[in-house]
Design a protein around this motif. Structure first.
Motif, mmCIF file in Angstrom:
data_model
loop_
_atom_site.group_PDB
_atom_site.id
_atom_site.type_symbol
_atom_site.label_atom_id
_atom_site.label_comp_id
_atom_site.label_asym_id
_atom_site.label_seq_id
_atom_site.Cartn_x
_atom_site.Cartn_y
_atom_site.Cartn_z
ATOM 1 N N TRP A 297 0.803 -1.301 0.041
ATOM 2 C CA TRP A 297 0.109 -0.147 -0.008
ATOM 3 C C TRP A 297 0.995 1.217 -0.078
ATOM 4 O O TRP A 297 0.457 2.391 -0.486
ATOM 5 N N LYS A 300 1.880 1.579 -3.644
ATOM 6 C CA LYS A 300 0.561 1.896 -4.479
ATOM 7 C C LYS A 300 0.259 3.572 -4.237
ATOM 8 O O LYS A 300 0.095 4.250 -5.134
ATOM 9 N N ALA A 499 -4.713 -4.033 -3.684
ATOM 10 C CA ALA A 499 -4.206 -2.486 -4.115
ATOM 11 C C ALA A 499 -4.277 -2.313 -5.436
ATOM 12 O O ALA A 499 -3.260 -1.676 -6.010
ATOM 13 N N THR A 504 -7.077 1.779 -4.679
ATOM 14 C CA THR A 504 -5.943 2.816 -4.314
ATOM 15 C C THR A 504 -6.879 4.273 -4.192
ATOM 16 O O THR A 504 -6.468 4.989 -3.514
#
Length: 555
Positions: A297, A300, A499, A504
């Motif tokens: 994450w 991303k 993600a 996102t």
């Protein structure tokens, strides 16, 4: 010993420090304000929930004594006891802001989080730390560690945040107790039956010698009162959480694959010369890294592929006016106890460096940069060397940096796509004024692993799991955590490992909404017990205790 401070109970300790006939207890046992979470587990509650708050005079100065009763549930902090401490500290802060000098003293006889109320304990301890940091701008906050239990767990992190720490020879200070380290890392890492090893490592003579405590005082009421009075008069402050470069320089010299005893460490500590450490902004690389939900994450949200820095486990990068910070695993880490993403010695100090630099750079800016914490921390590191050096100071340094950033106007947003456990969560996540989490069953939020929690509470894992059905704060899943009311938003239909672009973008939008929600709002942690869920059920006892403390404060 006739005048032993250690041998007194929590209430006697509080009154013994005050001038004769000057003490007045706030929310005493006559109110019978017990924890609502213990009887459902067949545990007998205590009428004061193990915390005594007394106002009075200490050598003619206004003082507030907060005393934790170690004989009740090992001095563990739960919802009610935690709320009493936080409310007392906040009222002390309010008085000092008005120019009414009032000195807080905290007597620490505590194992940290009360595991029977695990997530309430973590929330409460983070709120205690927030109040202490705010108070230190006005008066020193003095800690006393008498003995019996000592100061462990999340409250050891709190002890590192305090201005000055006074101990007796009968006390111990550590983040993880030997039994927990033995459970998590094995008997070869720390033998909990070796009493000499325990006292040589965690005892206060060693702790004062290596900067973890400030003063060892004879176990005598008058001697402790005099030490407290001197600390107040001289405005003593060890600035323990502001020594990141000192500890990072010290850690650089230690081989974590080799044995290290107390004598060798004491010599290294005494000879250490700190040098400046810089945590470079993360950049893209071609080499794949150790996978984790937090890393995924972070990459991303920042758009950085295979993100790396000069320190493999701490990543930070700016994007769209926000600063993203993550602690990630490194399977090749030279620190064996943090290869799976745990928060260790280096991580806390490095995070503190990053955050403190941002705060310094934005000091004179009207709009402060938001900090977005990507939280995936399976725990703190469990290791002998970590305890010898003082991992709790590392974690306290990160927590203090986040709290200072938030109090100075930086929105601090925690986004939880992975685990948020124990001291790791206190250091990286719980000082946020908004918390976002994914509604994913794989996420664990708790104060301790099931195996260790069962051992410490003297239950089987089956008994522990049965108890979680009746007390949401003991449960390990994100859905029960939501019932406490601490979340800004629980995000459905997005999994920890998914993600993708749409997911996102969704999280980015929610983060922006969370940041906007902090505008012109308090910079403390009050949001988490004022949400509709918190008011209705999740923090009902917290809010009730706060009202009673406030009502009694000036009477």
């Amino acid at each position: 010993m006739k005048n032993s401070f250690v041998e007194l109970n929590g209430r006697q300790r509080a009154f013994s420090l005050l001038d004769e006939n000057s003490g007045r207890e706030i929310v005493g046992p006559e109110f019978d304000f017990i924890s609502p979470h213990l009887e459902p587990q067949n545990i007998v509650p205590e009428s004061d929930d193990g915390v005594i708050v007394v106002k009075g005079k200490l050598n003619k100065k206004d003082a507030v004594i907060i005393s934790i009763e170690g004989s009740f549930q090992g001095g563990g902090i739960g919802e009610v006891s935690g709320a009493k401490i936080v409310a007392a500290l906040e009222k002390t802060l309010e008085d000092n802001k008005k120019g009414e000098k009032e000195y807080p003293i905290i007597i620490l006889d505590t194992g940290g989080v009360r595991l029977q109320e695990a997530n309430y304990g973590l929330l409460s301890i983070s709120e205690i730390q927030n109040a202490v940091i705010a108070l230190k701008k006005y008066v020193p906050v003095i800690g006393v560690v008498p003995g019996r239990v000592g100061s462990f767990g999340g409250m050891s992190i709190t002890s590192a945040i305090l201005s000055y720490l006074i101990t007796t020879p009968k006390a111990r200070i550590a983040l993880n107790g030997p039994e927990v380290i033995e459970q998590e890392a094995g008997v070869r890492e720390f033998d909990s039956s070796d009493k000499n090893l325990i006292w040589d490592t965690l005892g206060t003579r060693q702790r004062v010698k290596t900067g973890i405590a400030d003063e060892v005082v004879t176990d005598d009421v008058a001697a402790i009162k005099e030490a407290i009075s001197n600390a107040i008069m001289e405005n003593k402050d060890a600035h323990r959480t502001e020594q990141a470069d000192f500890y990072l320089s010290l850690i650089d010299k230690i081989d974590f694959t080799q044995p290290l005893d107390t004598k060798e460490y004491s010599n290294l500590f005494a000879a250490n010369n700190p040098v400046e450490h810089e945590v470079q902004e993360a950049h893209a690389s071609k080499q794949p890294k150790t996978k984790s939900r937090g890393r995924l994450w972070f990459e991303k949200l920042t758009g950085i592929e295979n993100a790396e820095s000069n320190y493999s486990t701490v990543l930070h990068a700016a994007k769209d006016g926000k600063e993203y910070i993550a602690i990630v695993p490194d399977e090749h880490n030279r620190f064996p106890r943090v290869r799976e993403g745990e928060v260790g010695l280096q991580e806390g100090f490095l995070v503190a460096k990053v955050v403190n630099q941002i705060v310094a750079e934005d000091k004179d800016k009207q709009t402060k940069r938001p900090l977005v914490l990507v939280v995936d921390v399976p725990s703190q590191a469990y290791g002998y060397k970590e305890e010898l050096i003082g991992i709790h100071i590392s974690l306290a340094s990160a927590a203090a940096a986040y709290a200072k950033a938030r109090q100075s106007g930086h929105p601090v947003i925690a986004f939880i796509p992975g685990d948020a456990v124990s001291g790791g969560f206190l250091a990286h996540g719980l000082q946020s004024n908004r918390i976002i989490a994914l509604a994913d069953d794989s996420i664990t939020i708790q104060a301790m692993s099931k195996a260790s929690a069962a051992r410490i509470t003297e239950r089987t894992i089956a008994e522990l799991e049965e108890a979680t059905k009746h007390v949401p704060a003991m449960a390990y899943d994100i859905h029960n955590y939501e019932k406490l009311g601490a979340l800004y938003k629980l995000v459905p239909d997005v999994s920890s490992w998914d993600a993708n672009v749409e997911a996102t973008q969704k999280i980015e939008t929610i983060i922006d909404e969370a940041i906007a929600s902090t505008k012109n709002q308090p910079t403390d942690l009050s949001f988490r017990y004022e949400t509709p869920i918190a008011v209705e059920s999740g923090r009902k006892a917290t809010n009730q205790m706060r009202r009673i403390v406030f009502d009694q404060w000036k009477k």
